[in-house]
Write an enzyme that holds these catalytic residues in place. Structure first.
Site, mmCIF file in Angstrom:
data_model
loop_
_atom_site.group_PDB
_atom_site.id
_atom_site.type_symbol
_atom_site.label_atom_id
_atom_site.label_comp_id
_atom_site.label_asym_id
_atom_site.label_seq_id
_atom_site.Cartn_x
_atom_site.Cartn_y
_atom_site.Cartn_z
ATOM 1 N N HIS A 110 -65.050 -43.892 6.197
ATOM 2 C CA HIS A 110 -63.582 -43.856 6.069
ATOM 3 C C HIS A 110 -63.123 -42.625 5.290
ATOM 4 O O HIS A 110 -62.061 -42.072 5.558
ATOM 5 C CB HIS A 110 -63.058 -45.134 5.412
ATOM 6 C CG HIS A 110 -63.502 -46.378 6.124
ATOM 7 N ND1 HIS A 110 -63.523 -47.607 5.523
ATOM 8 C CD2 HIS A 110 -63.965 -46.564 7.398
ATOM 9 C CE1 HIS A 110 -63.966 -48.514 6.393
ATOM 10 N NE2 HIS A 110 -64.253 -47.901 7.530
ATOM 11 N N HIS A 168 -58.990 -48.943 14.151
ATOM 12 C CA HIS A 168 -60.003 -48.738 13.119
ATOM 13 C C HIS A 168 -61.313 -48.230 13.715
ATOM 14 O O HIS A 168 -61.998 -47.397 13.110
ATOM 15 C CB HIS A 168 -60.250 -50.005 12.295
ATOM 16 C CG HIS A 168 -61.210 -49.736 11.182
ATOM 17 N ND1 HIS A 168 -60.809 -49.156 9.996
ATOM 18 C CD2 HIS A 168 -62.558 -49.854 11.113
ATOM 19 C CE1 HIS A 168 -61.871 -48.945 9.243
ATOM 20 N NE2 HIS A 168 -62.950 -49.359 9.883
ATOM 21 N N ASP A 218 -63.339 -44.989 12.583
ATOM 22 C CA ASP A 218 -64.782 -44.946 12.296
ATOM 23 C C ASP A 218 -65.462 -43.835 13.106
ATOM 24 O O ASP A 218 -66.323 -43.115 12.594
ATOM 25 C CB ASP A 218 -65.447 -46.280 12.670
ATOM 26 C CG ASP A 218 -65.312 -47.341 11.592
ATOM 27 O OD1 ASP A 218 -65.041 -47.007 10.431
ATOM 28 O OD2 ASP A 218 -65.500 -48.535 11.939
ATOM 29 N N HIS A 229 -71.228 -47.506 14.406
ATOM 30 C CA HIS A 229 -71.877 -46.445 13.628
ATOM 31 C C HIS A 229 -73.222 -46.007 14.226
ATOM 32 O O HIS A 229 -73.535 -44.820 14.260
ATOM 33 C CB HIS A 229 -72.088 -46.903 12.184
ATOM 34 C CG HIS A 229 -70.808 -47.325 11.529
ATOM 35 N ND1 HIS A 229 -69.692 -46.523 11.488
ATOM 36 C CD2 HIS A 229 -70.462 -48.468 10.906
ATOM 37 C CE1 HIS A 229 -68.725 -47.156 10.859
ATOM 38 N NE2 HIS A 229 -69.158 -48.337 10.502
HETATM 39 ZN ZN LIG Z 1 -64.848 -48.735 9.329
#
Ligand SMILES: [Zn+2]
Length: 301
Positions: free
Chosen positions: A80, A237, A241, A264
Site C-alpha cells: 500500500h 483495492h 495492490d 500478490h
Molecule cells: Zn492490499
C-alpha cells in the site's frame, strides 16, 4: 520528459503492523537520483539493515508482499505504501521503520498519500526511466491470471469474483494520470472474510487487524459501521495492490496491466516472467506524450 522525483522533506508517522500487531514508527526521507525505494530497519543491529523495494527481493506473498535482503532482514506489507509512492510519482525514497512491517494505517493508501503531500514532491536533476513493455507477458494459476501488454498509456484493469453478494463480480479499469490515483484508488481499503480473519488470528496472524484497518465481510454483509467508501471498493483495492506490487519493478511501467483474480503472488510472478525475457521490455525516458501520464504530483491532484 519528466524528471525523477523525491520528497521535499522527511515525514514521520506511527501505526500498527497488520500481522504483528506491534506499534511501528515510519519515516519517509528524500533519496538521491537513481536510488529507487529502499527500506531501512532501524531496529536491526549486526546485520544488513537495508532492504531494497525490488521485485527480485520479494520473499513471501501469501498474506502481503514481503521483501528481504541477503541477511534475512524482512519488511512486510509494503504494497500500500509502494502504491502511494507510484501514484504520487515518487521515484526515490528511503523508508525507515523500527519494526518488520509497514504500518497498516486505515488499510488503504490514503494516509500515505497524505504524508507524501505534506512532505511535498521535489523534481530531481535527471530524467525518470520507465519500463516499457515491448511484448505481452502473461502468467496463469488456475482461473487466475496477470498480464502486461504494450501500451503508450499506463493502465490497470482487474476483475474479481467472490461468492459473497457483498463482493460478487467486480471489474475496474483505470488509466493513470494526474490526480487519478488519489481520486479513484487511494482510499480503497484491504478486505477479508470473517471466517478467514478468525482462522488467521488463531494462527497468530492479523493480530493488528480490526474494523479500523480492513473491510470485514461476513456472509453477504459488510460488518464495518460506515459501510463502503466505493460501491466497488474491493476491486479498486485489488488494482491498488497491483500498482504497489508492480512498482517493485523499479520504476513506472509503460504498459497495460490486466489482472483476473490476481493477487500478490501472481503479480510478483508476472514481474519475474517479464524480466526473464529480455525482448519483452526496455528502460527508456518517457517521451512528451507519456510525460503527461507520468506527471502525477499528488500536490496538484
Ligand atoms: Zn492490499
Amino acid at each position: 520528459v519528466r524528471s525523477q522525483q523525491t520528497l521535499k522533506d522527511a515525514i514521520h508517522c506511527t501505526g500498527v503492523g497488520l500481522h504483528s500487531g506491534a506499534r511501528v514508527s515510519m519515516t519517509l526521507r528524500p533519496a538521491p537520483v537513481g536510488a529507487g525505494v529502499s527500506f531501512v530497519r532501524t531496529d536491526v543491529a549486526g546485520r544488513d539493515r537495508v532492504v531494497p523495494a525490488r521485485w527480485d527481493a520479494v520473499a513471501d506473498t501469501r498474506l502481503c508482499t514481503v521483501v528481504a535482503n541477503a541477511d534475512g532482514v524482512t519488511v512486510g506489507t509494503v504494497e500500500h505504501l509502494m502504491a502511494a509512492l507510484a501514484g504520487c510519482g515518487v521515484d526515490n525514497c528511503t523508508v525507515e521503520l523500527d519494526g518488520p512491517e509497514v504500518p497498516i494505517m486505515d488499510g488503504s493508501s490514503a494516509p500515505f498519500v497524505f504524508l507524501i503531500e505534506c512532505a511535498g514532491v521535489a523534481e530531481q536533476d535527471a530524467p525518470v526511466m520507465a519500463l516499457r513493455v515491448l511484448k505481452a507477458v502473461t502468467v496463469v494459476d488456475g482461473g487466475k491470471s496477470a498480464a502486461l501488454v504494450p501500451s503508450d498509456e499506463p493502465s490497470y484493469s482487474m476483475e474479481i469474483e467472490f461468492a459473497s453478494a457483498a463482493v460478487s463480480r467486480q471489474r475496474f479499469r483505470v488509466a493513470l494520470g494526474p490526480g487519478v490515483f488519489k481520486r479513484e484508488l487511494a482510499r480503497a481499503r484491504t478486505f477479508g472474510f470473517l471466517h478467514e480473519v478468525e482462522a488467521m488470528r488463531k494462527a497468530g496472524l492479523a493480530l493488528g487487524g480490526s474494523l479500523d484497518n480492513a473491510i470485514v465481510v461476513s456472509g453477504d454483509r459488510v460488518l464495518n459501521d460506515g459501510g463502503l467508501r466505493f460501491a466497488d471498493e474491493f476491486v479498486r483495492h485489488k488494482v491498488l495492490d497491483g500498482i504497489g506490487d508492480l512498482h517493485l519493478a523499479g520504476g513506472p511501467i509503460l504498459g497495460a496491466f490486466h489482472g483476473v483474480k490476481s493477487g500478490h503472488a501472481l503479480n510478483n510472478r508476472l514481474l519475474h516472467a517479464l524480466f526473464a525475457d529480455p525482448s519483452a521490455w526496455t528502460w527508456e525516458a518517457p517521451g512528451a506524450i507519456d510525460a503527461v501520464a507520468f506527471a502525477q504530483h499528488a500536490a496538484v491532484a
